[in-house]
Design a protein around this motif. Structure first.
Motif, mmCIF file in Angstrom:
data_model
loop_
_atom_site.group_PDB
_atom_site.id
_atom_site.type_symbol
_atom_site.label_atom_id
_atom_site.label_comp_id
_atom_site.label_asym_id
_atom_site.label_seq_id
_atom_site.Cartn_x
_atom_site.Cartn_y
_atom_site.Cartn_z
ATOM 1 N N GLY A 237 -22.145 -27.035 -51.216
ATOM 2 C CA GLY A 237 -22.102 -26.821 -52.655
ATOM 3 C C GLY A 237 -20.880 -26.051 -53.114
ATOM 4 O O GLY A 237 -20.952 -25.264 -54.052
ATOM 5 N N VAL A 238 -19.761 -26.255 -52.451
ATOM 6 C CA VAL A 238 -18.516 -25.629 -52.892
ATOM 7 C C VAL A 238 -17.469 -26.729 -53.069
ATOM 8 O O VAL A 238 -17.688 -27.879 -52.683
ATOM 9 C CB VAL A 238 -17.988 -24.584 -51.880
ATOM 10 C CG1 VAL A 238 -18.988 -23.465 -51.702
ATOM 11 C CG2 VAL A 238 -17.645 -25.226 -50.559
ATOM 12 N N THR A 239 -16.344 -26.380 -53.641
ATOM 13 C CA THR A 239 -15.290 -27.366 -53.821
ATOM 14 C C THR A 239 -14.561 -27.597 -52.499
ATOM 15 O O THR A 239 -14.666 -26.807 -51.549
ATOM 16 C CB THR A 239 -14.262 -26.884 -54.855
ATOM 17 O OG1 THR A 239 -13.637 -25.698 -54.359
ATOM 18 C CG2 THR A 239 -14.924 -26.583 -56.178
ATOM 19 N N ARG A 240 -13.815 -28.676 -52.468
ATOM 20 C CA ARG A 240 -13.070 -28.977 -51.237
ATOM 21 C C ARG A 240 -11.978 -27.948 -51.003
ATOM 22 O O ARG A 240 -11.651 -27.632 -49.857
ATOM 23 C CB ARG A 240 -12.473 -30.371 -51.349
ATOM 24 C CG ARG A 240 -13.557 -31.424 -51.427
ATOM 25 C CD ARG A 240 -13.016 -32.814 -51.587
ATOM 26 N NE ARG A 240 -14.137 -33.745 -51.668
ATOM 27 C CZ ARG A 240 -14.021 -35.056 -51.626
ATOM 28 N NH1 ARG A 240 -12.828 -35.591 -51.502
ATOM 29 N NH2 ARG A 240 -15.083 -35.830 -51.708
ATOM 30 N N ALA A 241 -11.445 -27.448 -52.082
ATOM 31 C CA ALA A 241 -10.406 -26.426 -51.926
ATOM 32 C C ALA A 241 -10.992 -25.195 -51.235
ATOM 33 O O ALA A 241 -10.388 -24.625 -50.324
ATOM 34 C CB ALA A 241 -9.834 -26.048 -53.277
ATOM 35 N N THR A 242 -12.187 -24.822 -51.651
ATOM 36 C CA THR A 242 -12.842 -23.678 -51.020
ATOM 37 C C THR A 242 -13.109 -23.963 -49.550
ATOM 38 O O THR A 242 -12.875 -23.107 -48.685
ATOM 39 C CB THR A 242 -14.167 -23.376 -51.738
ATOM 40 O OG1 THR A 242 -13.888 -23.023 -53.088
ATOM 41 C CG2 THR A 242 -14.909 -22.239 -51.063
ATOM 42 N N MET A 243 -13.567 -25.178 -49.261
ATOM 43 C CA MET A 243 -13.854 -25.522 -47.868
ATOM 44 C C MET A 243 -12.592 -25.462 -47.022
ATOM 45 O O MET A 243 -12.616 -25.024 -45.879
ATOM 46 C CB MET A 243 -14.500 -26.912 -47.820
ATOM 47 C CG MET A 243 -15.045 -27.302 -46.459
ATOM 48 S SD MET A 243 -16.171 -26.093 -45.716
ATOM 49 C CE MET A 243 -17.530 -26.091 -46.882
ATOM 50 N N THR A 244 -11.479 -25.882 -47.579
ATOM 51 C CA THR A 244 -10.215 -25.774 -46.855
ATOM 52 C C THR A 244 -9.980 -24.325 -46.427
ATOM 53 O O THR A 244 -9.645 -24.052 -45.270
ATOM 54 C CB THR A 244 -9.046 -26.245 -47.742
ATOM 55 O OG1 THR A 244 -9.192 -27.639 -48.008
ATOM 56 C CG2 THR A 244 -7.716 -26.016 -47.051
ATOM 57 N N GLY A 245 -10.190 -23.414 -47.357
ATOM 58 C CA GLY A 245 -9.986 -22.002 -47.036
ATOM 59 C C GLY A 245 -10.947 -21.513 -45.975
ATOM 60 O O GLY A 245 -10.552 -20.792 -45.049
ATOM 61 N N LEU A 246 -12.212 -21.892 -46.071
ATOM 62 C CA LEU A 246 -13.202 -21.447 -45.088
ATOM 63 C C LEU A 246 -12.841 -21.980 -43.701
ATOM 64 O O LEU A 246 -12.904 -21.250 -42.707
ATOM 65 C CB LEU A 246 -14.592 -21.929 -45.496
ATOM 66 C CG LEU A 246 -15.185 -21.281 -46.735
ATOM 67 C CD1 LEU A 246 -16.480 -21.966 -47.140
ATOM 68 C CD2 LEU A 246 -15.449 -19.800 -46.487
#
Lengths: 194, 194
Positions: free
Chosen positions: A100-109
């Motif tokens: 439930g997060v954006t792909r940009a956030t997932m990139t960071g994680l």
DNA sequence: AGCAGATAGTTAGGCGGCTAACTAAAAAAG
DNA sequence: CTTTTTTAGTTAGCCGCCTAACTATCTGCT
């Protein structure tokens, strides 16, 4: 959610008083709302503190759990239709949707997890746009070591509730979740509606 | 609490299966935990979206509400012992405590609010370390215009629950809040305890 | 074949959390 | 009355969240 406003929840009488000024204020709804956010935040921060002792954030932990489920499926003995283990290795996009997060956030994680050696990115052989994210052995051990305490905390948190109360709570929360989804779905123009 | 993990909550059978692998996993506790976080997050994001339409975040809105309460008290007709309006103008430290964030965070929130002309910092005449934070008239109008929709959303969210169900929910959440506080208070060394 | 549009992932920049370190001022200790 | 400690607020820097813009690749239309 951090800063959910009001460490000390207002007394019910104060909500009643507020309702005199604002006819839109439904005291019992407001009370339920505030308690829900407060309890959710408190419970969240309790588990977060436990995870922090192992130098991992809720967000990264969530990603590990999603990938770990996939791993379990790959190594399980052929029950490929098991609904508990629906998918195989996952791409950043799938992970973002599931968490439930954006792909940009997932990139960071994933960046952080990869830096810590818990995850590897591998290019997809068929589609050169895509990546495959996999847990490292280090991450497997890490998750297995972390989960018992994590589960223990959940049990502690819910300890004062009987089985029946837990069922009641879940059903009430499900109703709220339902109406929240409807509010999200319908155009959020409630400024003038009933 | 953004990224609360798992857009689709696991089915109960999957929790039962997990309990076979991890004896610490209490399925009903885990289910309640996940639903609580999920519902809290969803409800949070519904209100957040409404506030965002007025270009304000939950955090800053919380600060405005705290200050607004103070303002109400100052302008109220002498009921200085009213428990609903406990304090007068507030310092950053008081605001941080009331909102449950650090003072550093509060500095940032006040910075933004001041930049947007909703708040003014005034030095305390008695203690030159301290500041007084006050709402501007613009902020008064802003809050008054915002609250009706805000209350309407709470009412909508809780609409499917009867008065009795709301009371039940609040009492269950209060129990959880209680056990969360205990877990926070006691040294968080649960790795080996019961 | 060739180009328009969709899709996967990243990058850039902002916000709101946090901790840790710092300044200034007041309070306490001697 | 000086020194030390405490307190109020800020600053700096990290993390995770977001949106918007960008690159690269694939897909579909003609």
């Amino acid at each position: 959610m951090p800063l959910l406003l009001l460490k000390d929840l207002p007394r019910y009488e104060c909500l009643l008083e507020g309702a005199k000024v604002f006819p839109e204020l439904d005291p019992s709804a407001c009370e339920a709302y505030l308690h829900l956010l407060r309890a959710g935040d408190e419970v969240f921060s309790v588990t977060e503190r436990n995870l922090a002792e192992h130098t991992i954030s809720q967000g990264r932990f969530g990603v590990l759990m999603l990938l770990w489920n996939s791993t379990q499926r790959r190594t399980s003995t052929g029950d490929t239709d098991n609904p508990c283990r629906p998918a195989g290795p996952r791409t950043p996009a799938e992970l973002a949707d599931a968490a439930g997060v954006t792909r940009a956030t997932m990139t960071g994680l994933i960046d952080t997890l990869e830096r810590d050696g818990l995850v590897r990115r591998e290019p997809d052989p068929d589609d050169r746009r895509m990546m495959s994210v996999r847990l490292t052995p280090k991450a497997d051990a890490f998750v297995a070591a972390l989960l018992p305490a994590h589960f223990r905390i959940m049990a502690r948190l819910m300890a004062p509730l009987s089985e029946a109360e837990r069922k009641t709570l879940v059903s009430l929360l499900t109703k709220i979740l339902q109406s929240a989804s409807e509010l999200t779905a319908t155009a959020p123009v409630l400024s003038a509606s009933s």
